[in-house]
Design a protein around this motif. Sequence first.
Motif, short mmCIF file in Angstrom:
data_model
loop_
_atom_site.label_atom_id
_atom_site.label_comp_id
_atom_site.label_asym_id
_atom_site.label_seq_id
_atom_site.Cartn_x
_atom_site.Cartn_y
_atom_site.Cartn_z
N PHE A 289 3.40 -2.26 41.90
CA PHE A 289 3.55 -1.39 42.96
C PHE A 289 2.45 -2.40 44.20
CE2 PHE A 289 3.55 1.48 39.65
CZ PHE A 289 4.73 2.25 39.88
N GLN A 290 3.05 -2.40 45.26
CA GLN A 290 2.28 -2.81 46.21
C GLN A 290 1.43 -1.59 46.83
OE1 GLN A 290 4.08 -5.86 48.24
NE2 GLN A 290 2.24 -6.32 49.96
N ALA A 291 0.64 -1.20 46.04
CA ALA A 291 -0.17 -0.11 46.48
C ALA A 291 -1.71 -0.23 45.92
CB ALA A 291 0.40 1.20 46.02
N PRO A 292 -2.86 0.17 46.76
CA PRO A 292 -3.96 -0.11 46.34
C PRO A 292 -4.55 0.54 44.84
CG PRO A 292 -4.07 1.37 48.40
CD PRO A 292 -2.63 1.08 48.04
N VAL A 293 -4.81 -0.24 44.02
CA VAL A 293 -5.23 0.08 42.73
C VAL A 293 -7.03 0.13 42.76
CG1 VAL A 293 -5.21 -0.15 40.14
CG2 VAL A 293 -3.22 -0.79 41.67
N ILE A 294 -7.57 1.08 42.20
CA ILE A 294 -9.04 1.22 42.06
C ILE A 294 -9.24 1.31 40.48
CG2 ILE A 294 -10.97 2.93 42.17
CD1 ILE A 294 -11.25 1.18 44.28
N VAL A 295 -10.33 0.71 40.13
CA VAL A 295 -10.75 0.75 38.49
C VAL A 295 -11.97 1.19 38.57
CG1 VAL A 295 -10.93 -0.63 36.35
CG2 VAL A 295 -9.37 -1.23 38.26
N LEU A 296 -12.40 2.38 37.60
CA LEU A 296 -13.57 2.88 37.73
C LEU A 296 -14.06 2.95 36.12
CD1 LEU A 296 -13.00 6.19 39.65
CD2 LEU A 296 -14.35 3.95 40.20
N HIS A 297 -14.97 2.22 35.89
CA HIS A 297 -15.58 2.20 34.39
C HIS A 297 -17.11 2.21 34.26
CE1 HIS A 297 -16.18 -2.13 34.39
NE2 HIS A 297 -15.00 -2.05 35.03
N SER A 298 -17.62 2.08 33.40
CA SER A 298 -19.08 2.35 33.04
C SER A 298 -19.86 0.95 33.45
CB SER A 298 -19.50 2.58 31.50
OG SER A 298 -18.93 1.90 30.62
N GLY A 299 -19.03 -0.25 33.49
CA GLY A 299 -19.69 -1.49 33.60
C GLY A 299 -19.80 -1.80 35.08
N LEU A 300 -19.66 -0.88 36.07
CA LEU A 300 -19.75 -1.14 37.43
C LEU A 300 -21.18 -0.83 37.89
CD1 LEU A 300 -16.65 0.56 38.85
CD2 LEU A 300 -16.76 -1.88 38.22
N SER A 301 -21.51 -1.45 39.14
CA SER A 301 -22.86 -1.30 39.53
C SER A 301 -22.81 0.35 40.15
CB SER A 301 -23.34 -2.24 40.63
OG SER A 301 -22.40 -2.13 41.79
N ASP A 302 -23.84 0.84 40.54
CA ASP A 302 -23.92 2.24 41.14
C ASP A 302 -22.96 2.28 42.37
OD1 ASP A 302 -25.51 2.64 38.99
OD2 ASP A 302 -27.55 2.94 40.31
N GLN A 303 -23.52 1.06 43.16
CA GLN A 303 -22.40 1.07 44.39
C GLN A 303 -21.22 0.78 44.31
OE1 GLN A 303 -22.68 1.62 47.68
NE2 GLN A 303 -24.43 2.34 47.42
N ILE A 320 -5.90 5.24 40.47
CA ILE A 320 -7.07 5.06 40.11
C ILE A 320 -6.92 4.96 38.50
CG2 ILE A 320 -9.30 6.32 39.95
CD1 ILE A 320 -6.79 7.20 42.75
N LEU A 321 -7.48 3.95 38.15
CA LEU A 321 -7.49 3.60 36.57
C LEU A 321 -8.83 3.65 36.13
CD1 LEU A 321 -5.23 2.45 35.02
CD2 LEU A 321 -5.88 0.46 35.30
N GLY A 322 -9.33 4.65 35.18
CA GLY A 322 -10.56 4.60 34.63
C GLY A 322 -10.72 4.99 33.08
N THR A 323 -11.84 5.05 32.58
CA THR A 323 -12.18 5.67 31.25
C THR A 323 -12.52 6.93 31.51
OG1 THR A 323 -14.21 4.28 31.53
CG2 THR A 323 -12.72 3.31 30.30
N ARG A 324 -13.22 7.70 30.36
CA ARG A 324 -13.61 9.02 30.48
C ARG A 324 -13.92 10.00 31.59
NH1 ARG A 324 -17.06 8.50 25.86
NH2 ARG A 324 -18.78 8.10 27.43
N SER A 325 -15.16 8.96 32.11
CA SER A 325 -15.70 9.80 33.29
C SER A 325 -14.84 9.72 34.48
CB SER A 325 -16.87 8.92 33.62
OG SER A 325 -17.00 7.75 33.87
N ALA A 326 -14.03 8.94 34.47
CA ALA A 326 -12.88 9.03 35.44
C ALA A 326 -12.36 10.37 35.95
CB ALA A 326 -12.01 7.91 35.60
N ILE A 327 -12.37 11.12 34.86
CA ILE A 327 -11.90 12.47 34.98
C ILE A 327 -12.64 13.27 36.18
CG2 ILE A 327 -13.04 13.50 33.44
CD1 ILE A 327 -9.51 14.55 34.21
N PHE A 328 -13.54 13.00 36.36
CA PHE A 328 -14.63 13.58 37.53
C PHE A 328 -14.33 13.20 38.92
CE2 PHE A 328 -17.13 14.41 33.65
CZ PHE A 328 -16.79 15.46 33.65
N THR A 329 -13.46 12.19 39.05
CA THR A 329 -13.07 11.66 40.32
C THR A 329 -12.27 12.54 41.23
OG1 THR A 329 -12.63 9.49 39.15
CG2 THR A 329 -12.22 9.43 41.50
N PRO A 330 -12.85 13.12 42.55
CA PRO A 330 -12.41 13.85 43.31
C PRO A 330 -11.01 12.95 43.96
CG PRO A 330 -14.34 13.16 44.14
CD PRO A 330 -14.33 12.54 42.84
#
Length: 766
Positions: A289-303, A320-330
């Motif tokens: 898709f030509q649509a913005p994808v965001i990846v959330l995982h534990s290896g990222l910096s806080d910012q 929004i693609l992520g591991t377990r804690s991405a369930i808390f993404t509003p």
Amino acid sequence: MQRCQKLTEENCVPTYIRIALPVPLRRKYDYMLTPEQPVPKLGGRVRVPFGSRDMVGFVVAVGVAPEIDASLLREVITITDAEPLWPEPMWQLLLWAASYYHHPLGEVLTHAAPIAVKQGEPPSYTQIKRFLLTEAGAAVDINSLKRAAQQQRILAALQKGALSAAQMKLEEFSPAALKALQDKGLVESEQSLPKFEKWDGALLEQPHALNPQQAVAVGAISASLNTPEQNSTSAGAKIWLLEGVTGSGKTEVYLQVMAEVLNAGQQVLVLVPEIGLTPQTVARFRDRFQAPVIVLHSGLSDQERLQGWLQARDGHAAIILGTRSAIFTPLHNLGLLIIDEEHDGSFKQQDGFRYNARDLAIKRAQQEEFSVVLGSATPSLETLANARSKRYGHLQLSNRAGEAQPVKSGVIDLKAQRLHNGLSDQLLAVMQKHLDAGNQVLLFLNRRGFASALLCHECGWVSECHRCQANMTVHQQTHTLQCHHCGAQRRIPRQCGHCGSTQLITRGLGTEQLEEAIAKRFPDYPAVRIDRDSTRKKGQLEDYLQAAARGDYRILIGTQMLAKGHHFPNVTLVSLLDVDGALFSADFRAPERLAQLYVQVAGRAGRASKRGSVLLQTHQPEHPLIQELVQNGYQDFAQTALTEREQALMPPYAAMALFRAEATEKSAAEALLQAIHDTLLAQQTAAGHNGQNASNAYGAPEVAVIGPMPAPLARRAGRFRYQLMLHATSRAPLHRLLQASMHLLETLPQARKARWSLDIDPQDFT
Ligand code: ADP
Ligand code: ZN
Ligand code: ZN
């Protein structure tokens, strides 16, 4: 407007607010607003004095009647957020989670917020900036940049659409290469980040024509979506189990349903197991898709995490693609949630706030009315039971997509066979055939290191960890003994620690040793070992996987890491060398996990046009579990296992909770759990006297409290460990009992000498 003096006064502004603080106590704290401070919103943060220091807490109520004498209340220092951090439905989910898991709300909220937010920083964008191709950049032939690989990567990514500065960082693009492209006039930047409104339908790759089962799945899920167009006719958002054998094209189903959701201007959240979030996974979504994808995982910096979180919350990100804690993404406008490999253990948090992301996802879907797809080749028995009882829709993909054929299964009886470093003659011969035919072989062994123990041939001494009740693993490459439970390391001794003999031998085959043995036996076929030790360097796993897929290696040796998701078209033989341990485990979920592992590992074979085989080496070929799996497959196994669980009153036909305690003194841990046991029993008796039904039809208590007993790993990192198990035939009485007891448990005097925790719906009993 005036501040209220009394609580009942009208036309005035409330004075008292209630705060959840990140402390391990379930109680909330009341504070007073100063006349200058605005009234904060629920879910906003405030800085307050706590003891002799400051703390950031979350507002959970305003205009409350203080629980203590109002003259003793302290004043709020600052109001950090004028607005709530979470949209209302997400806030409700977090409140629900705290009560369901009986976990302190302050800790739940702190866990759910990005770290930068926890520390009290305002949740603001630092990188509202995006990069896009200039006209010259769009016209340039990517191949002309062959000698600047980094620049080529960036250009290729931008050809699929503009990327925010945060996304550029997530992709780990080289800043120097980006600068070079800007200097050449191929890339430009803009100080804005548009919202994702609606996907324009532009596909970056041609989707597969669906086979009939895929088409049924896409049709059914699409019809259940709660999109603005469908709203009037849909039967309401729904939970779907998409059960599809490995290679059956589940991802294609996800992608085609996602197209509908994106088309309606809604967002998609995709949760994947920790180990499954590889650049290839990300690429599969980004390439479509030509649509913005965001990846959330534990290896990222806080910012980086915060920036991704904000882009999701404010509707800049579509996928929004992520591991377990991405369930808390509003999410601004969530239309669909996909959980790939829903049975995977990594969706359960194993310490602190012990939530299950899959279960929270279902709850969230019910509250926010979006559809959920749970995908797996080997669904968890919990999910299967829900599908059986028709609470979830059940969709099946029973054939491999494309030309791939089903895998052939076989068992090698190890009894009385000669073994060469864990490999039977029979297996070696089959390996030789597959290798000589130009194919790849995958050997699965779930034990990293050289050997699982070092022992003395003269006196029987074993290399135990000083701090755990466990053996230390021999790691020859680093010349160390390592404890896989506490991380302790020491050099491999030359002599026995007991009798001084130099005759030290190893027991229990590990991947290092297997790799060594394979190199000797098949010197002409390059082998690679893929486990946690060999892939510590960043990017190493990726490099190995790509090289393996290219065919640079002919023999792949690996642990769990190799079992999941990866696509190796030329692997035609897969063997599980030693999984018998699971047949004798005390954990009631061990057979389920073994069955899932077997199917996942087997699924690595013959994913392309060549037929694959899987061989299981075992000393227990006649074991019913092995027979069932090899002859009839996962579905039959699951059927039998569910019946057994039902008869034995085990989950999913019962509810469980597990108290754990640990202390440096053995008696302290046991005494604490005994006190918890006694408190729970007293509560049950009291509830019975109050006329609440605390016993079942046979007069037995509704909630059985079992223990305390030592944990299977009775000592870890110098601490003794005990467990107390709660078991009930339904959730309600279990939660009622905990609800009534938790505040009493917090004040137990025994808790001063030992730590305790509570695990609701525990997955792991070690
Ligand atoms: P799963 O996730 O179920 O293991 P994948 O989605 O990875 O399976 O699909 C396996 C392979 O089959 C992929 O290479 C995919 O591109 C291909 N595939 C999926 N659907 C189709 C289809 N309808 N026709 C042909 N090939 C397909
Ligand atoms: Zn000895
Ligand atoms: Zn240890």
